[in-house]
Design an enzyme around this catalytic site. Structure first.
Site, short mmCIF file in Angstrom:
data_model
loop_
_atom_site.label_atom_id
_atom_site.label_comp_id
_atom_site.label_asym_id
_atom_site.label_seq_id
_atom_site.Cartn_x
_atom_site.Cartn_y
_atom_site.Cartn_z
N CYS A 167 -27.70 29.13 -29.54
CA CYS A 167 -26.25 29.62 -29.56
C CYS A 167 -26.03 30.00 -30.81
O CYS A 167 -26.24 29.63 -32.05
CB CYS A 167 -25.77 28.48 -29.53
SG CYS A 167 -23.69 28.53 -29.58
N CYS A 218 -21.47 25.22 -36.02
CA CYS A 218 -21.04 23.87 -35.20
C CYS A 218 -21.56 22.34 -35.29
O CYS A 218 -23.31 22.37 -35.02
CB CYS A 218 -21.13 24.60 -33.81
SG CYS A 218 -20.16 23.21 -32.76
N CYS A 263 -24.09 20.28 -31.07
CA CYS A 263 -25.80 20.32 -30.68
C CYS A 263 -26.47 20.43 -32.01
O CYS A 263 -25.87 20.91 -33.57
CB CYS A 263 -26.29 22.11 -29.96
SG CYS A 263 -25.34 21.77 -28.62
N CYS A 270 -19.44 27.77 -24.40
CA CYS A 270 -20.41 26.47 -25.82
C CYS A 270 -21.52 26.60 -24.15
O CYS A 270 -20.85 26.42 -23.43
CB CYS A 270 -19.14 25.54 -25.33
SG CYS A 270 -20.41 24.20 -25.72
N ASP A 276 -13.82 -6.81 -17.42
CA ASP A 276 -13.43 -5.69 -18.48
C ASP A 276 -12.13 -6.25 -19.33
O ASP A 276 -11.94 -6.91 -19.17
CB ASP A 276 -13.26 -3.78 -18.29
CG ASP A 276 -14.21 -2.64 -18.76
OD1 ASP A 276 -15.28 -2.56 -18.74
OD2 ASP A 276 -13.37 -2.54 -19.74
N ASP A 318 -23.47 -2.59 -18.36
CA ASP A 318 -23.56 -1.29 -19.29
C ASP A 318 -22.48 -1.38 -20.93
O ASP A 318 -21.43 -0.46 -20.79
CB ASP A 318 -23.16 -0.32 -18.01
CG ASP A 318 -23.11 1.34 -18.98
OD1 ASP A 318 -24.01 1.18 -20.04
OD2 ASP A 318 -22.15 2.12 -18.48
N CYS A 363 -26.16 2.86 -23.79
CA CYS A 363 -26.64 4.73 -24.37
C CYS A 363 -27.23 5.01 -25.70
O CYS A 363 -26.94 5.26 -26.10
CB CYS A 363 -24.62 5.35 -23.93
SG CYS A 363 -23.65 4.24 -26.11
#
Length: 454
Positions: free
Chosen positions: A73, A79, A82, A154, A328, A381, A408
């Site tokens: 890229c 940017c 990434c 992108c 939740d 999660d 995550c």
């Protein structure tokens, strides 16, 4: 320690790359993190200090070790998206996982299973592009929220999304006064969002405007042009506060299609609302689902789905249980879960409860839920920060037999697992990489309560 004279320039050589994919060097005993660098790179480092702030460093590249991998890229390093296109994917994955691997061996005497990405580009199902005067359409500049880098394409979003981005760029070039100017507080269009399903062909385009654009002559004119020029299955206008920097949120107008798109995961259909979270890379997340499917024990009646959102895990694994309880804090997500579960599994006893799991008021409800039966399986999660003190405390006194902890943020996950080590035994851990070119990972740990006997 730094020199008292913070204006002195020091030289530092990058010694290794850390799990955040940044090069690490040292000036005396002070660690320096350098983005986009590799071992062997040399920098001049000048420290400076602003009032009431920690010392900062100005970096000047002196010499660079030879690169064996050319970033594909042209916007890389400008940017802010990434951070690792200068590193081969094999090395990226090694840098991202090696410290986790060693710490699990040391602290838990267990070796996680590692599952690298099968696709390293064109994997994201959502991208939000800021629109600035020019017109400029792109991502935030690395290290700056005030400036954006103009992007014609992108490489981490789908090819279909890039085609729609190309069409939009041609369209907006004919409306130079439409982009919102953050400095002069003029103009209307703030964001251009693309959401492309991975397992269906559906594409959604969302344009976010200031509220004042709604019901104007300019809006009607631009609407007609969008319908002629854009090819997405679903095209939406979204209106929110002039000063707000939030995309795809607020009052909507549907120009074409629906306010949700269809995605398939494990053969089940999900309607993804325009403003809701969904896994950014369903294909890359599939190893987590396969792991849970394989490890869920037979003959268990009740699934507890913590931080359930719209019932993602509940719906995928409902066929294994007689009863499901989801928890939740967002009522709109719970409504989706209730509706979908009643349609898909009308014979299953399911309930979705609104509880703020980071509030102390959740403690009593969790302790009742977790003490109900030895036949409970838990899937959690949580957000990046982890389970939180109230969930952790409830788990310590629980009767939950088996626990799948999806994360995550494997670092906060490991910290939580250490706090539970006297109560649960880790059976297996899988670490996978749905987010190549970034430092992020996904992981799942399978735990069994220590005093539980089958």
């Amino acid at each position: 320690m730094l020199d008292k004279n913070t204006n002195l320039t020091h030289q530092s050589k990058i010694e290794f790359v850390n799990s955040n994919l940044r090069g690490i060097g040292f000036v005396n005993n002070t660690k320096i993190e350098v983005p986009y660098s590799l071992p062997g790179d040399v920098y001049n480092v000048t420290f400076f200090k602003k009032k009431r702030r920690k010392p900062s460093a100005k970096l000047e590249l002196v010499s660079q070790t030879q690169r064996s991998f050319i970033p594909p890229c042209s916007a890389f390093t400008k940017c802010g998206g990434c951070c690792a296109q200068h590193i081969s994917y094999q090395d990226q994955f090694r840098y991202k996982t090696s410290s986790l691997l060693e710490s699990y061996k040391k602290d838990f005497e267990i070796v996680p299973t590692l599952y690298p990405a099968q696709k390293t580009f064109y994997y994201r199902n959502r991208m939000d592009f800021a629109v600035f005067p020019g017109p400029i359409v792109g991502q935030r500049e690395a290290g700056s929220f005030r400036h954006i880098v103009d992007l014609e394409t992108c490489l981490i979003q789908s090819k279909e999304s890039n085609e729609e981005l190309y069409r939009f760029r041609n369209l907006i070039s004919k409306f130079p006064n439409l982009p919102y100017d953050r400095k002069s507080d003029s103009g209307f269009l703030k964001y251009f969002t693309l959401r492309k399903a991975k397992n269906t062909s559906e594409l959604m385009t969302i344009l976010t405007f200031v509220e004042e654009f709604k019901n104007t002559i300019e809006e009607k004119e631009f609407e007609n042009v969008c319908l002629k020029s854009l090819k997405a299955d679903h095209i939406l206008f979204c209106f929110n506060r002039r000063k707000g920097e939030i995309s795809a949120t607020g009052e909507i107008k549907i120009l074409k299609g629906m306010d949700s798109y269809k995605e398939l995961v494990c053969g089940k259909e999900f309607r993804v609302p325009f403003d809701s979270f969904f896994q950014p890379n369903p294909e890359g997340f599939q190893p987590i689902l396969d792991f849970i499917e394989k490890e869920i024990p037979d003959s268990f009646d009740h699934l507890v789905d913590l931080f359930c959102g719209s019932g993602f895990f509940s719906r995928i694994f409902a066929h294994k249980f007689l009863k499901i309880t989801g928890i939740d804090s967002i009522e709109s997500s719970l409504e989706i879960a209730r509706k979908q579960m009643s349609l898909d599994f009308p014979k299953i006893d399911s309930s979705y409860l609104k509880v703020d799991l980071f509030s102390k008021h959740s403690s009593s409800k969790l302790k009742v839920l977790f003490s109900s039966s030895d036949k409970d399986v838990l899937i959690a999660d949580p957000p990046r920060a982890g389970l939180g003190e109230f969930v952790l405390d409830a788990l310590k006194d629980s009767k939950v037999s088996y626990f799948f902890y999806v994360s995550c943020n494997p670092t906060s996950q490991k910290s939580d697992l250490w706090k539970l080590k006297d109560f649960f035994q880790i059976q297996k851990i899988l670490i996978t990489d749905p987010y190549p070119q970034t430092p992020h990972l996904e992981s799942v740990a399978f735990l069994k309560r220590k005093n539980f006997t089958t």
